[in-house]
Design a protein around this motif. Structure first.
Motif, short mmCIF file in Angstrom:
data_model
loop_
_atom_site.label_atom_id
_atom_site.label_comp_id
_atom_site.label_asym_id
_atom_site.label_seq_id
_atom_site.Cartn_x
_atom_site.Cartn_y
_atom_site.Cartn_z
N ARG A 4 -56.40 -14.15 2.44
CA ARG A 4 -55.94 -13.35 3.87
C ARG A 4 -55.83 -12.03 3.73
O ARG A 4 -55.21 -11.45 2.77
CB ARG A 4 -54.60 -14.15 4.06
N GLN A 5 -56.44 -11.23 4.65
CA GLN A 5 -56.03 -9.77 4.82
C GLN A 5 -55.90 -9.21 6.45
O GLN A 5 -56.87 -9.69 6.71
CB GLN A 5 -57.02 -8.94 4.12
N ARG A 6 -54.81 -8.90 6.57
CA ARG A 6 -54.73 -8.55 7.88
C ARG A 6 -54.93 -7.14 8.24
O ARG A 6 -54.84 -6.37 7.57
CB ARG A 6 -53.32 -8.85 8.14
N TYR A 7 -55.51 -7.09 9.50
CA TYR A 7 -55.96 -5.59 10.18
C TYR A 7 -55.40 -5.40 11.32
O TYR A 7 -55.07 -6.28 11.94
CB TYR A 7 -57.28 -5.60 10.29
N ARG A 8 -55.08 -4.04 11.62
CA ARG A 8 -54.53 -3.47 12.80
C ARG A 8 -55.81 -3.24 13.56
O ARG A 8 -56.54 -2.46 13.15
CB ARG A 8 -53.57 -2.52 12.69
N PHE A 9 -55.79 -4.08 14.85
CA PHE A 9 -57.00 -3.55 15.84
C PHE A 9 -56.38 -2.94 17.03
O PHE A 9 -55.29 -3.32 17.51
CB PHE A 9 -57.87 -4.76 16.24
N ARG A 10 -56.82 -2.02 17.80
CA ARG A 10 -56.59 -1.53 19.06
C ARG A 10 -57.67 -1.89 20.15
O ARG A 10 -58.82 -1.53 19.65
CB ARG A 10 -56.45 -0.19 18.89
N ALA A 11 -57.18 -1.91 21.19
CA ALA A 11 -58.14 -2.15 22.55
C ALA A 11 -58.31 -0.91 23.04
O ALA A 11 -57.22 -0.27 23.34
CB ALA A 11 -57.50 -3.09 23.58
N PRO A 12 -59.43 -0.43 23.17
CA PRO A 12 -59.67 1.12 23.44
C PRO A 12 -58.99 1.74 24.98
O PRO A 12 -58.44 2.55 25.08
CB PRO A 12 -61.17 1.28 23.62
N SER A 13 -59.01 0.66 25.74
CA SER A 13 -58.61 0.91 27.11
C SER A 13 -57.05 1.06 27.41
O SER A 13 -56.54 1.63 27.81
CB SER A 13 -59.16 0.08 28.32
N THR A 14 -56.64 -0.07 26.78
CA THR A 14 -55.10 -0.34 26.79
C THR A 14 -54.25 0.26 25.89
O THR A 14 -52.87 0.51 25.92
CB THR A 14 -54.90 -1.65 27.05
N GLY A 15 -54.96 0.68 24.53
CA GLY A 15 -54.22 0.99 23.56
C GLY A 15 -53.18 -0.14 22.84
O GLY A 15 -52.52 0.25 21.95
N ARG A 16 -53.42 -1.24 23.35
CA ARG A 16 -52.65 -2.29 22.75
C ARG A 16 -53.05 -2.59 21.40
O ARG A 16 -54.21 -2.76 21.16
CB ARG A 16 -52.86 -3.39 23.66
N GLU A 17 -52.19 -2.84 20.61
CA GLU A 17 -52.47 -3.11 19.24
C GLU A 17 -52.24 -4.43 18.76
O GLU A 17 -51.15 -5.09 19.01
CB GLU A 17 -52.02 -2.18 18.10
N VAL A 18 -53.21 -5.16 18.12
CA VAL A 18 -52.88 -6.40 17.49
C VAL A 18 -53.20 -6.68 16.16
O VAL A 18 -53.96 -5.77 15.32
CB VAL A 18 -54.02 -7.52 18.35
N ILE A 19 -52.49 -7.57 15.31
CA ILE A 19 -52.78 -7.82 14.28
C ILE A 19 -53.61 -9.08 13.86
O ILE A 19 -53.09 -10.20 14.60
CB ILE A 19 -51.37 -8.09 13.26
N ILE A 20 -54.61 -9.12 13.26
CA ILE A 20 -55.50 -10.11 13.34
C ILE A 20 -55.89 -10.30 11.66
O ILE A 20 -56.22 -9.23 10.71
CB ILE A 20 -56.96 -9.76 13.81
N GLU A 21 -55.89 -11.60 11.12
CA GLU A 21 -56.34 -11.63 9.93
C GLU A 21 -58.06 -11.86 10.00
O GLU A 21 -58.54 -12.77 10.12
CB GLU A 21 -55.81 -13.04 9.34
N ALA A 22 -58.62 -10.60 9.71
CA ALA A 22 -59.92 -10.58 10.06
C ALA A 22 -60.62 -10.76 8.78
O ALA A 22 -60.14 -10.57 7.71
CB ALA A 22 -60.06 -9.04 10.56
N GLN A 23 -61.85 -11.25 9.34
CA GLN A 23 -62.89 -11.58 8.05
C GLN A 23 -64.03 -10.58 8.30
O GLN A 23 -64.43 -10.27 9.45
CB GLN A 23 -63.51 -12.85 8.34
N PRO A 24 -64.64 -10.14 7.17
CA PRO A 24 -65.74 -9.11 7.32
C PRO A 24 -66.87 -9.63 8.02
O PRO A 24 -67.49 -10.61 8.15
CB PRO A 24 -66.15 -8.85 5.66
N GLY A 25 -67.50 -8.73 9.05
CA GLY A 25 -68.83 -9.16 9.62
C GLY A 25 -68.32 -9.81 11.06
O GLY A 25 -69.28 -9.97 11.76
N HIS A 26 -67.10 -9.99 11.19
CA HIS A 26 -66.71 -10.60 12.49
C HIS A 26 -66.41 -9.53 13.78
O HIS A 26 -65.86 -8.44 13.40
CB HIS A 26 -65.66 -11.58 12.29
#
Ligand code: ZN
Length: 93
Positions: A4-26
């Protein structure tokens, strides 16, 4: 076994940030706007770890045995493997 590796993502228009257990290539999209989320950063601790706490100063303490940093929610030191004292316990009084 994917770690498991969690990343912080941001929605460009709203600036809202979410934490996702992201997988490479997705590609991940904001649930509300549907826009592609921009990866902002990788969250510590790096997987694999027994702790969900980030390696921030307020979440760390020093192991009494080896002196290395350990997350407060861990029962055993990740460096030397020895039992950590319980925290938040007031002795005496
Ligand atoms: Zn230790």
């Amino acid at each position: 076994m994917a770690a498991r590796q969690r990343y912080r993502f941001r929605a460009p228009s709203t600036g809202r940030e979410v934490i996702i257990e992201a997988q490479p290539g997705h590609t991940y999209r904001d649930r509300e706007t549907g826009e592609t989320l921009e990866p902002v950063g990788k969250l510590v601790p790096l997987a694999p770890s027994a702790s969900d706490l980030p390696w921030a100063v307020e979440n760390l303490r020093h192991c009494p045995h080896c002196g290395q940093m350990a997350q407060k929610d861990l029962n055993d030191c990740p460096t030397c493997g020895r039992r950590l004292d319980p925290i938040g316990v007031v002795v005496g009084g």
